[in-house]
Design an enzyme around this catalytic site. Structure first.
Site, short mmCIF file in Angstrom:
data_model
loop_
_atom_site.label_atom_id
_atom_site.label_comp_id
_atom_site.label_asym_id
_atom_site.label_seq_id
_atom_site.Cartn_x
_atom_site.Cartn_y
_atom_site.Cartn_z
N LYS A 32 0.86 -1.19 0.00
CA LYS A 32 0.00 0.00 0.00
C LYS A 32 0.89 1.23 0.00
CE LYS A 32 -3.55 2.40 2.62
NZ LYS A 32 -4.52 2.32 3.74
N LYS B 283 -2.25 -1.48 -3.82
CA LYS B 283 -3.09 -0.29 -3.75
C LYS B 283 -2.23 0.95 -3.91
CE LYS B 283 -6.04 2.00 -0.50
NZ LYS B 283 -6.36 2.18 0.87
C1 PBG Z 1 -7.35 3.55 5.71
C2 PBG Z 1 -7.64 3.37 4.29
C3 PBG Z 1 -7.45 4.27 3.23
C4 PBG Z 1 -7.99 3.70 2.11
C5 PBG Z 1 -8.48 2.44 2.45
N1 PBG Z 1 -8.23 2.23 3.81
C6 PBG Z 1 -6.90 5.64 3.23
C7 PBG Z 1 -5.56 5.91 3.72
O1 PBG Z 1 -4.74 5.02 3.95
O2 PBG Z 1 -5.31 7.10 3.96
C8 PBG Z 1 -8.07 4.35 0.76
C9 PBG Z 1 -9.18 3.91 -0.13
C10 PBG Z 1 -9.47 4.81 -1.26
O3 PBG Z 1 -8.81 5.84 -1.49
O4 PBG Z 1 -10.43 4.49 -1.98
N2 PBG Z 1 -6.14 3.10 6.20
#
Ligand code: PBG
Length: 342
Positions: free
Chosen positions: A207, A262
């Site tokens: 991520k 992601k």
């Molecule tokens: C939380 C989380 C996020 C997303 C999914 N879980 C945001 C982040 O890490 O700031 C992003 C999902 C999206 O942008 O559609 N940890």
């Protein structure tokens, strides 16, 4: 007959004409190397307190925050369209947030009540829930902040508790999205000890610290909490790719059943490498910013929404994704069904 034609022609053009297979719809379908079906779709949904059935998210036109009741209806609709799983994200009231995000481990918190409501419907549908503190912390970070730094091991202890209350509520897939080191192993161990050995772990393994999460943070109300802060001390740095393989290898060794990359489209190379290297169930998250880019461009008439969405999804499949978390899931499942009828 032109004299230049030989009786037997071998080799490239004109013997080989790659356009022949592209000539008709049926032959394009016949040679297609990848396909998209409802089984490939995972639908992320936002849930909020109260009885307002749905409140639009301004930065994600077409996406709403749902009441628990509307969420269960959406889940039922997803099941009917053949979507295998939904992912639930809670919008926590500002007064419920604090420095340490303690509401995250409350068995009666919004997300646990939402899980129970969906689970009670006994649908043929997986329920995925994030493990991370950002919806619950007043500073919007995914972990505990000590002396200005998001600390790892102390955060993992809390994430374990969060995973346990969510599993007890009926969550079928725990999805750690916090990027702390060692959390998958700790969560697996705790789930097993608590008798939740069948609860799966879908790890957000690779991520990245991405600008494309902007609209999501609006949707769950963590933008203002985060302010000028960022998540670069725990989420991955976009220039890196070998490091993604190390992250995935660790999470698999710690017991992850499935892993995620992601965001999606800007990271196709990561999906490809991960799938080639490990061959484990690999998911792509087409994140909120990707949703907004496609939606806004289509709304401005730059291209056709359906064509752009379907193309983006098949590209994620081609790169190696077994499935895709996408805010377009429901409408895509509808398109796939309609296209089958015609
Ligand atoms: C939380 C989380 C996020 C997303 C999914 N879980 C945001 C982040 O890490 O700031 C992003 C999902 C999206 O942008 O559609 N940890």
């Amino acid at each position: 007959m032109s004299g230049s034609r030989l009786p037997y022609r071998v080799g490239p053009y004109p013997t080989t004409r790659l356009r022949r297979n592209r000539r008709n719809d049926w032959s394009r379908r016949m040679v297609a190397e990848n396909g998209l079906v409802a089984d490939d779709l995972i639908w992320p949904l936002f849930v909020q307190e109260g009885n307002d059935p749905r409140v639009p998210v301004p930065s994600m036109p077409g996406v709403d925050r749902l009441s628990i009741e509307s969420l269960t209806e959406a889940a039922t609709e997803a099941e009917q369209l053949g979507i295998p799983a939904i992912a639930i994200f809670p919008v926590i009231e500002p007064q419920q947030k604090n420095e340490d995000g303690t509401e995250a481990t409350n068995p009666e918190n919004l997300v646990c009540r939402a899980i129970r409501a969906v689970a009670n419907r006994n649908l043929n549908l997986g329920i995925i829930c994030d493990v991370a503190l950002d919806p619950f912390t007043s500073h919007g970070q995914d972990g505990l902040v000590r002396n200005g730094y998001v600390v790892n091991d102390e955060t993992v202890d809390v994430l374990v508790q969060q995973a346990l209350v969510q599993a007890a509520a009926g969550c079928s897939i725990i999805a750690p999205s916090d990027m702390m080191d060692g959390r998958v192993g700790a969560i697996r161990n705790a789930l097993d000890l608590a008798g939740h050995e069948d609860v799966r772990i879908l790890s957000y393994a690779a991520k990245y610290a991405s600008a494309f999460y902007g609209p999501f943070r609006d949707a769950v109300g963590s933008t203002t909490s985060l302010g000028q802060g960022d998540k670069r001390t725990y989420q991955m740095d976009p220039p890196n790719s070998d490091e993604a393989l190390r992250e995935v290898a660790l999470d698999i060794s710690e017991g992850a059943d499935m892993i995620m990359v992601k965001p999606g489209l800007p990271y196709l190379d990561i999906i490809f490498r991960v799938k080639e290297t490990f061959g484990v169930p690999t998911y792509a998250y087409q994140v909120s910013g990707e949703y907004a880019m496609i939606t806004n461009s289509a709304d401005q008439g730059s291209f056709d929404r359906k064509q752009a969405v379907l193309e983006s999804l098949i590209c994620l499949k081609r790169a190696g994704a077994n499935g895709i978390l996408t805010y377009f899931a429901l409408e895509t499942a509808r398109w796939l069904r309609e296209d089958q009828k015609t």
